[in-house]
Design a protein around this motif. Structure first.
Motif, PDB file in Angstrom:
ATOM      1  N   GLN A   1      43.471  45.743  52.004  1.00 49.39           N
ATOM      2  CA  GLN A   1      44.412  45.770  51.086  1.00 49.39           C
ATOM      3  C   GLN A   1      45.076  47.081  50.722  1.00 49.39           C
ATOM      4  O   GLN A   1      46.001  47.254  50.626  1.00 49.39           O
ATOM      5  CB  GLN A   1      44.160  44.865  49.611  1.00 49.39           C
TER       6      GLN A   1
ATOM      7  N   LEU B   1      46.908  40.131  47.068  1.00 55.01           N
ATOM      8  CA  LEU B   1      47.863  40.723  46.776  1.00 55.01           C
ATOM      9  C   LEU B   1      49.150  40.025  46.115  1.00 55.01           C
ATOM     10  O   LEU B   1      50.177  40.288  46.276  1.00 55.01           O
ATOM     11  CB  LEU B   1      48.443  41.817  47.614  1.00 55.01           C
TER      12      LEU B   1
ATOM     13  N   ASN C   1      51.861  42.119  41.787  1.00 54.84           N
ATOM     14  CA  ASN C   1      51.633  43.671  41.715  1.00 54.84           C
ATOM     15  C   ASN C   1      52.628  44.172  40.747  1.00 54.84           C
ATOM     16  O   ASN C   1      53.685  43.828  40.321  1.00 54.84           O
ATOM     17  CB  ASN C   1      52.057  43.952  43.387  1.00 54.84           C
TER      18      ASN C   1
ATOM     19  N   LEU D   1      48.894  48.181  51.034  1.00 63.93           N
ATOM     20  CA  LEU D   1      49.369  48.885  49.838  1.00 63.93           C
ATOM     21  C   LEU D   1      49.923  50.280  50.555  1.00 63.93           C
ATOM     22  O   LEU D   1      51.023  50.505  50.094  1.00 63.93           O
ATOM     23  CB  LEU D   1      48.642  48.981  48.933  1.00 63.93           C
TER      24      LEU D   1
ATOM     25  N   THR E   1      46.745  44.676  40.642  1.00 62.83           N
ATOM     26  CA  THR E   1      47.072  43.390  41.474  1.00 62.83           C
ATOM     27  C   THR E   1      46.284  42.413  40.778  1.00 62.83           C
ATOM     28  O   THR E   1      45.547  42.586  40.196  1.00 62.83           O
ATOM     29  CB  THR E   1      46.769  43.620  42.969  1.00 62.83           C
TER      30      THR E   1
ATOM     31  N   THR F   1      55.112  44.391  45.969  1.00 65.82           N
ATOM     32  CA  THR F   1      54.654  45.980  45.703  1.00 65.82           C
ATOM     33  C   THR F   1      55.718  46.772  45.856  1.00 65.82           C
ATOM     34  O   THR F   1      56.129  47.779  44.941  1.00 65.82           O
ATOM     35  CB  THR F   1      53.520  46.278  46.420  1.00 65.82           C
TER      36      THR F   1
ATOM     37  N   SER G   1      53.357  43.483  51.784  1.00 65.06           N
ATOM     38  CA  SER G   1      53.857  43.228  50.281  1.00 65.06           C
ATOM     39  C   SER G   1      55.099  43.565  49.557  1.00 65.06           C
ATOM     40  O   SER G   1      55.166  44.575  49.114  1.00 65.06           O
ATOM     41  CB  SER G   1      52.500  44.057  49.641  1.00 65.06           C
TER      42      SER G   1
ATOM     43  N   ALA H   1      43.069  47.955  45.112  1.00 68.12           N
ATOM     44  CA  ALA H   1      42.617  47.304  46.315  1.00 68.12           C
ATOM     45  C   ALA H   1      41.278  46.920  46.409  1.00 68.12           C
ATOM     46  O   ALA H   1      40.550  47.782  47.092  1.00 68.12           O
ATOM     47  CB  ALA H   1      43.140  48.259  47.428  1.00 68.12           C
TER      48      ALA H   1
END
Length: 356
Positions: free
Chosen positions: A282, A343, A346, A286, A338, A256, A253, A277
């Motif tokens: 997820q 995702l 973010n 993250l 998110t 993020t 991600s 999440a």
């Protein structure tokens, strides 16, 4: 305005947070009836009245309500008089908080009310969320959020980043932590469960439910007047991935990571992280993107696996992180929200309390 504010910028803090008891269905309540008690609760916590609020911003989705401009009805919960300065974002309330934070940074006002709500129970949220996909190539196939999250989970397993027992451990920890959260929809032991979409079992997926949340932001000295230990927003940023899932690495991600860097999350360690999440897989993505070690307490509230009111769950992550600072349970916390499949969008906020 995104990213880490200039050192000379105003100090802005979350000074109050409230949320509903999240439930599978709230057929007996309209959106207004669900939102009103939460709004009264945050105002009562600060002693403010509606007339004292300089700016109001909300987050919700007309697609959940099934009618256009549904958010205007929820405004009845704020009150029709006196007239207010108001805005709305058609997404999670965390982005409404970003707009309110930006408004306060301009110096136009000292206080803001942010609220968000979602009722997923009236329809099939799995079908509703397909409407946010590419309308030409992906949405006509009707892949729902669970199927897409399962693609992401399988990609993680294929690269050796996780396995099914590790995902089950995330679910178990989240539900166990949720036993201390009176607002959680699910808590306690996780049933083994059938596969929802392989490799995700039902326990790896968020509950469908209804809920609302609200926070109050205040600037500078006003924040200290309203709250014994304000949760100062040290940085706030949001980024987005490519819309097409086929051009993304679903095991990472970068948006993020970039949002966290811009918000100052990597400047100093955090002790708490509230991650939005909705699926166990997820959280794996993250944690890696945010460089969270085992010493960081992740989702002590139970997170979105314990309660996931669509359009409010991200704002709740910021509220829970702020509440931990208010209580003295945290000194420096990270909050993440998110939106979109796997995702896609973010937002990261870094909050701190005054030194003890």
């Amino acid at each position: 305005m995104t990213g880490h504010p200039h050192p000379a910028a105003r100090e802005i803090a979350v000074v109050a947070f409230a949320q509903t008891d999240h439930r599978r269905t709230s057929d007996e309540s309209s959106e207004v009836e669900m939102v009103m008690p939460v709004l009264h609760q945050v105002l009562d916590a600060t002693g403010l009245k509606t007339a004292d609020i300089g700016f109001t911003c909300s987050g919700s989705s007309d697609y959940l309500a099934g009618r256009a401009f549904s958010f205007t009805m929820a405004l009845d919960g704020v009150g029709a008089w006196p007239p207010i300065s108001e805005s709305h974002v058609e997404t999670d309330g965390a982005w409404a908080l970003h707009e309110a934070w930006t408004k306060l940074l301009t110096g136009e006002t000292d206080t803001a009310l942010v609220y968000a709500y979602g009722k997923s129970s009236p329809g099939s949220v799995r079908d509703v969320l397909t409407r946010q996909l590419d309308p030409y190539y992906v949405a006509p196939l009707w892949p729902d959020a669970i199927a897409l999250a399962a693609l992401q989970a399988q990609a993680l397993i294929d690269t050796g980043a996780t396995d099914e027992p590790a995902l089950a451990a995330v679910a178990a920890r989240s539900r166990a932590d949720a036993t201390a959260n009176p607002h959680a929809q699910l808590s306690g032991p996780v049933p083994h469960g059938e596969y929802a979409v392989r490799p995700l079992r039902t326990g790896d997926c968020p509950p469908v439910g209804d809920g609302a949340a609200a926070v109050i932001l205040a600037a500078g000295a006003r924040a200290r007047d309203l709250c014994a230990r304000p949760a100062w927003i040290r940085g706030l940023d949001h980024r987005i991935e490519a819309h097409s899932l086929g051009v993304r690495d679903l095991t990472d991600s970068p948006s993020t990571r970039l949002a966290a860097a811009r918000a100052g999350a990597f400047d100093r360690p955090v002790d708490t992280a509230e991650l939005h999440a909705p699926f166990t897989s997820q959280e794996i993505v993250l944690r890696r993107a945010l460089r969270l070690g085992d010493d960081v307490r992740v989702n002590p509230s139970g997170g979105a696996l314990a309660a996931n009111p669509v359009m409010a769950a991200g704002l709740i992550r910021i509220g829970e992180a702020a509440a931990a600072i208010h209580r003295g349970d945290s000194d420096r916390a990270l909050a993440h929200a998110t939106s979109g499949p796997c995702l896609q969008q973010n937002l990261v906020a870094v909050l701190e309390g005054d030194p003890r």
